[in-house]
Design an enzyme around this catalytic site. Structure first.
Site, mmCIF file in Angstrom:
data_model
loop_
_atom_site.group_PDB
_atom_site.id
_atom_site.type_symbol
_atom_site.label_atom_id
_atom_site.label_comp_id
_atom_site.label_asym_id
_atom_site.label_seq_id
_atom_site.Cartn_x
_atom_site.Cartn_y
_atom_site.Cartn_z
ATOM 1 C CG HIS A 216 19.598 36.412 -11.128
ATOM 2 N ND1 HIS A 216 18.625 36.214 -12.079
ATOM 3 C CD2 HIS A 216 18.956 36.362 -9.938
ATOM 4 C CE1 HIS A 216 17.441 36.069 -11.497
ATOM 5 N NE2 HIS A 216 17.616 36.148 -10.206
HETATM 6 O O1 RIB Z 1 17.691 40.635 -10.703
HETATM 7 C C1 RIB Z 1 18.811 39.926 -10.250
HETATM 8 C C2 RIB Z 1 19.928 40.855 -9.933
HETATM 9 O O2 RIB Z 1 19.551 41.749 -8.882
HETATM 10 C C3 RIB Z 1 21.182 40.125 -9.402
HETATM 11 O O3 RIB Z 1 22.332 40.862 -9.745
HETATM 12 C C4 RIB Z 1 20.977 40.148 -7.913
HETATM 13 O O4 RIB Z 1 22.220 40.097 -7.206
HETATM 14 C C5 RIB Z 1 20.347 41.504 -7.725
HETATM 15 O O5 RIB Z 1 21.396 42.454 -7.661
#
Ligand code: RIB
Ligand code: CA
Length: 342
Positions: free
Chosen positions: A271
């Site tokens: 992500h």
């Molecule tokens: O949903 C993914 C996000 O939530 C990313 O930033 C992961 O590190 C968590 O913080």
């Protein structure tokens, strides 16, 4: 006279050409003045290594940490670890908010592990935190920054920036744009059927940032779930044969298991690293300007990002919503930058 006019013409033409080349190269070389706000977190650490390996494009002013994936003491330790692994200990790390604005805190140890960093053994990094709180750092820096000069990469719950905006709304003057990993529309949520973790962890903070009117770009699950690891892509990283490649390989091999199982997919998303790729190579991504609203009411849609993708409401467009990306281009760029590290 004719020869003189000819010489003058050539001279003027060369001067014009030279000024054009200078202007273009100056533009190309213009660095992004960047603050990375983060809750490391496995994918945050990959994003931090990615960014810290890219000094030509990114002038990283500071890392600011927030509670999110794990508690603040651990997200702050992990940010310092990433800085140490990247050999960039000149970059200050400021610890920020230990909890969300209003809701009860939630964490994601089930995904990121007890220490917030799956797949690797953590240690206490040599260099400590910078003096002072991240929220005050944001206020001081953004207040005195040149107009709209600083980009903020937002990799976790938006609590720090929200607190800074509540205390000193005029700090918007220093913000160029905020590039956020968060939200979900087409993809659905990863914490509830409609909410993504960063928004679910502090929707009120995200609302404060959204209503501040700063330029926002969201990289939601809609795009991060199209940029997935694979055996080949992980092998590409492992083949770097350096410490950074080993660390990222070990982190991702462990981190993606949760999503692969939950969604029944052959690979997992990284992500937060997509935010860094977007800053380095925006042409890898596509999206559109939309109206986004955030639901912070108690109930089944708590933390949902409501995106008017087809502009049915004719409401003001308050964010650029990225919904697609070049997966192989992302991993090639990530691998190429990790190769620069030890
Ligand atoms: O949903 C993914 C996000 O939530 C990313 O930033 C992961 O590190 C968590 O913080
Ligand atoms: Ca994160």
């Amino acid at each position: 006279m004719h020869r003189y006019a000819q010489k003058l013409h050539h001279l003027l033409r060369s001067l014009l050409l030279l000024s054009l080349i200078t202007a273009t190269s100056a533009q190309a070389a213009e660095k992004i003045d960047l603050i990375i706000d983060t809750d490391p977190g496995a994918d945050d650490v990959v994003a931090l290594l990615f960014a810290l390996a890219s000094p030509e494009e990114l002038n990283i002013r500071a890392l600011t940490t927030v509670a999110g994936n794990v508690r603040l003491d651990k997200t702050s330790r992990n940010a310092r670890l990433a800085r140490e692994w990247a050999g960039r200990e000149e970059v200050p790390v400021y610890a920020g908010a230990p909890k969300p604005l209003m809701r009860t805190p939630i964490y994601a140890e089930n995904i990121h592990g007890k220490e917030g960093l799956s797949g690797v053994t953590v240690h206490e990094p040599k260099k400590g935190l910078a003096e002072g709180n991240a929220v005050n750092y944001l206020i001081d820096t953004l207040k005195k920054a040149k107009p709209h000069s600083i980009t903020i990469a937002m990799l976790g719950p938006q609590t720090n920036l929200a607190l800074a905006l509540i205390q000193e709304p005029e700090i918007v003057q220093g913000i160029k744009e905020v590039v956020i990993m968060g939200g979900a529309h087409f993809n659905g949520g990863n914490i509830t059927p409609v909410a993504e973790f960063n928004l679910f962890a502090d929707p009120q903070a995200a609302e404060v940032v959204l209503k501040s009117g700063v330029k926002l770009t969201y990289l939601p699950l809609d795009v991060t779930h199209k940029i997935l690891t694979s055996d080949a892509r992980l092998k590409q990283i492992a083949a770097l044969n350096n410490h950074a490649g080993k660390i990222v390989g070990d982190i991702l091999n462990e981190y993606v298991k949760g999503d692969m199982e939950h969604y029944g997919i052959p690979g997992g998303p990284v992500h937060d690293a997509t935010v860094i790729a977007y800053l380095l190579k925006p042409e890898l991504f596509t999206g559109r300007s939309v109206n986004v609203a955030i639901d912070s009411r108690e109930g089944i849609t708590f933390g949902q990002t409501v995106v008017d993708w087809y502009d049915g409401l004719k409401a003001p467009k308050n964010a650029f919503w990225v919904e697609n990306g070049d997966a192989q281009g992302f991993f090639d760029l990530l691998t190429q930058r990790l190769a620069r590290l030890k």
